[in-house]
Scaffold this motif. Structure first.
Motif, mmCIF file in Angstrom:
data_model
loop_
_atom_site.group_PDB
_atom_site.id
_atom_site.type_symbol
_atom_site.label_atom_id
_atom_site.label_comp_id
_atom_site.label_asym_id
_atom_site.label_seq_id
_atom_site.Cartn_x
_atom_site.Cartn_y
_atom_site.Cartn_z
ATOM 1 N N LEU A 526 0.789 -1.226 0.000
ATOM 2 C CA LEU A 526 0.000 0.000 0.000
ATOM 3 C C LEU A 526 0.822 1.276 0.000
ATOM 4 O O LEU A 526 0.270 2.364 -0.165
ATOM 5 C CB LEU A 526 -0.924 0.006 1.223
ATOM 6 N N GLY A 527 2.113 1.163 0.232
ATOM 7 C CA GLY A 527 2.917 2.372 0.308
ATOM 8 C C GLY A 527 2.787 3.090 1.627
ATOM 9 O O GLY A 527 3.187 4.246 1.753
ATOM 10 N N TYR A 528 2.212 2.411 2.619
ATOM 11 C CA TYR A 528 2.042 3.037 3.929
ATOM 12 C C TYR A 528 3.365 3.026 4.685
ATOM 13 O O TYR A 528 4.186 2.145 4.506
ATOM 14 C CB TYR A 528 1.021 2.257 4.770
ATOM 15 N N ASP A 529 3.498 3.995 5.572
ATOM 16 C CA ASP A 529 4.662 4.031 6.446
ATOM 17 C C ASP A 529 4.167 3.922 7.881
ATOM 18 O O ASP A 529 3.942 2.828 8.400
ATOM 19 C CB ASP A 529 5.466 5.306 6.218
ATOM 20 N N ALA A 530 3.958 5.060 8.542
ATOM 21 C CA ALA A 530 3.474 5.031 9.924
ATOM 22 C C ALA A 530 2.102 4.380 10.006
ATOM 23 O O ALA A 530 1.785 3.680 10.979
ATOM 24 C CB ALA A 530 3.419 6.453 10.478
ATOM 25 N N ALA A 531 1.276 4.592 8.978
ATOM 26 C CA ALA A 531 -0.074 4.022 8.990
ATOM 27 C C ALA A 531 -0.046 2.500 8.966
ATOM 28 O O ALA A 531 -0.976 1.853 9.447
ATOM 29 C CB ALA A 531 -0.881 4.551 7.813
ATOM 30 N N ALA A 532 1.008 1.916 8.416
ATOM 31 C CA ALA A 532 1.090 0.458 8.398
ATOM 32 C C ALA A 532 1.136 -0.088 9.815
ATOM 33 O O ALA A 532 0.569 -1.142 10.110
ATOM 34 C CB ALA A 532 2.326 0.016 7.620
ATOM 35 N N ARG A 533 1.777 0.637 10.703
ATOM 36 C CA ARG A 533 1.836 0.213 12.099
ATOM 37 C C ARG A 533 0.477 0.336 12.778
ATOM 38 O O ARG A 533 0.007 -0.592 13.428
ATOM 39 C CB ARG A 533 2.863 1.057 12.858
#
Length: 604
Positions: A526-533
């Motif tokens: 998804l290209g998520y960074d902090a949101a992946a956590r």
């Protein structure tokens, strides 16, 4: 998503569809009216039982009632996490189920048969959670009573605080909070003894919330907020009495209780928390998770089947990225488009929270001009747009809250803006279609306006609720809202999120995935960074909750395709939407039966 605190109650009492529970007549037209002389008495028995059931449910989880738009129980906090209360509630549910068995659905009208079928499934599926000690996990970073009450303090959320009576109701709840906290600590200690504890990562995310609730004086407590906003119209006597009452309750009871909770979590619970991520690591966790899967999808699908559906949907959506990428100037692997977009500054144009809200408000006006072509059934209640309270922004997701049943409060789309400069604009259209119009608002506000029993008006199931909202996102293409390739990628990326959830949630809870494995998968997909956590930790805290979105949407899309093929020129999209929404929230099996009846009638 909708923000309903009942998510933690008995695995949601409005739980899984037991497919065998639907009456045999559900797949064919019901009789127009009861034919037997005793039909009126049968109907009266059902209505009385339904009312008793809802009253028991609302007293058991009064915050759930508040979240769902029923403010009659706003002075109650409830003690559903207490073992004795929980045991009493299950005993009551068994009594209700026995009484329901004595009612003959064949004697009921079609509308009452729907009520019967839904009550049957709620009772029997709620009872499937009795073996599972959910009360030993009374809080997490997504859902806890202290934080919910703190978010209510401004009077802009689900619990209104504007009249003297409402001020007293909120104070009543706050005054009951210390007893709830002490019971929660006792439960967590029992969970520590039995190996039923939260993952360490979730405790680390939860602790700062409670530390933030601590205050040096009652006046600086978030729960004191209503006093700082006392209406000028209140009498001097009421102002003085309420001010003193709030100060005494907060200083003598609430502040010490919050200190006990924060200290316990940091000193005792955090060291005892577990290194594992999934529910299957808990005693009886695999069966526990399966019960939640049934609850959240209203199907008999197994986790392995859902995992496979998720992988298939991810691949389908990523194939569309191959076409859209070059239109945006991206020429790498298709699966890498979201990650590339997340690094492009042009998709992050905002400097202030107000700029974000302004875009949503313009979109709201635009939709008012386009939705009449797709809908004739629309709610009367208005939709308001607000920012998520600061206290819960760090862990909250954008969500919708239902209007008050009495019309005193509109439906609200809450947008979560932690940092405007990091708020991407490519997904805003699809997000508003989901949380606002024609997603949650068209469904949940309509339910409040229907003549339904309270257990249906203020209840529901996740697969229909979130499935409808996800389906509503797809209507953006028909309305010409995704002509900008970036907006359409934003839509697909949100759809990809829901597909990824099928993979990640089942992976975490049945296939041994670690938190880090899930974060990596979501970041890569998804290209998520902090949101992946935060997304991963949401699935860890709310097992199976995220499954209902895609499973429900796929069913609604399937039914639309079925109706289109069967009716040809006779198909009306406005009528299809009316059929789906006109009877409130249904388990997917009952929704399918209803659409099939409509198709059969329309073909005549």
């Amino acid at each position: 998503m909708t923000h309903r605190s009942t998510a933690a109650a008995l695995g949601t009492l409005a739980a899984a569809l037991a497919l065998a529970c639907a009456p045999a007549s559900a797949s064919k037209p019901a009789a127009v009216a009861p034919a037997h002389a005793g039909a009126a008495a049968e109907q009266q028995l059902l209505r009385a039982l339904a009312d008793e059931y809802y009253q028991a449910l609302a007293h058991f989880e009064p915050i759930g009632a508040t979240e769902n738009g029923d403010n009659r129980f706003d002075a109650e906090l409830g003690m559903s996490i207490a073992p004795a209360v929980r045991a009493k509630q299950f005993a009551l549910l068994r009594q209700f189920a026995k009484r329901l068995e004595a009612i003959k659905p064949a004697r009921l009208s079609e509308a009452e048969r729907s009520n019967y079928a839904i009550l049957h499934y709620e009772l029997h599926s709620a009872l499937t959670f009795e073996p599972f000690p959910e009360h030993l996990l009374p809080l997490n970073q997504m859902d806890s009573v202290p934080v919910i009450l703190a978010n209510y303090a401004g009077g802009e959320a689900s619990q209104p605080i504007g009249t003297v009576k409402e001020y007293e109701a909120y104070l009543s709840r706050v005054g009951q909070l210390p007893a709830w906290i002490d019971q929660a600590i006792a439960n967590m200690r029992e969970g520590m003894r039995r190996g039923i504890v939260l993952p360490k990562a979730l405790v680390n995310s939860t602790l700062p919330q409670f530390q933030k609730l601590l205050s040096a004086t009652p006046e600086t407590s978030v729960y004191y907020t209503p006093v700082s906003k006392l209406p000028a119209a209140f009498s001097a006597a009421d102002k003085e009495r309420l001010t003193q009452s709030y100060r005494v309750v907060i200083e003598a009871k609430v502040m010490p209780a919050l200190a006990r909770l924060a200290a316990f979590i940091e000193t005792d619970y955090l060291p005892a928390s577990r290194a594992s991520s999934g529910w299957s690591a808990l005693p009886g966790g695999r069966a526990w998770y399966q019960a939640r899967v049934a609850s959240q999808t209203t199907t008999t699908l197994q986790p392995e089947q859902i995992h496979a559906i998720g992988l298939k949907e991810v691949a389908r959506i990523q194939a569309q990225f191959a076409v859209l990428g070059p239109q945006l100037g991206y020429h790498g692997p298709a699966a890498g488009l979201p990650l590339w977009m997340s690094g492009q500054q042009k998709f992050y144009p905002f400097q202030t929270e107000q700029e974000v809200l302004d875009v949503y408000r313009k979109l709201n006006v635009l939709l008012d001009s386009k939705l009449p072509a797709l809908f004739t059934l629309v709610p009367k209640a208005p939709l308001d747009l607000r920012l998520e309270p600061e206290l819960s922004r760090a862990t909250a997701a954008d969500h919708y809250t239902s209007p008050a049943a009495d019309g005193s409060r509109p439906g609200v789309f809450w947008s979560v803006v932690n940092d405007p400069k990091q708020y991407g604009n490519s997904g805003m259209t699809t997000l508003f279609l989901h949380e606002g119009k024609p997603g949650h608002h068209f469904h949940l506000a309509l339910v409040q306006e229907m003549n339904l029993p309270d257990f249906r008006k203020f209840g529901g199931n996740n697969a229909f609720t979130e499935g409808w909202a996800l389906y509503a996102e797809t209507l953006g293409k028909e309305m010409g809202l995704f002509e900008n390739p970036a907006d359409y990628v934003g839509h697909l990326n949100d759809e990809l999120l829901r597909a990824s959830r099928l993979v990640v949630d089942t992976g975490l809870h049945t296939q041994g995935w670690t938190r880090e494995q899930s974060i990596a998968y979501m970041r890569d997909t998804l290209g998520y960074d902090a949101a992946a956590r935060s997304e991963t930790e949401r699935y860890m805290a709310w097992p199976a909750q995220a499954l209902g979105y895609k499973i429900g949407a796929l069913k609604i899309i399937e039914l639309r395709q079925r109706a289109t093929a069967a009716l040809g020129d006779k198909f009306s999209l406005q009528k299809f939407h009316e059929v789906v929404l006109s009877d409130g929230t249904l388990p997917l099996k009952l929704l399918e039966a209803k659409v099939d009846r409509w198709i059969a009638a329309a073909r005549r």
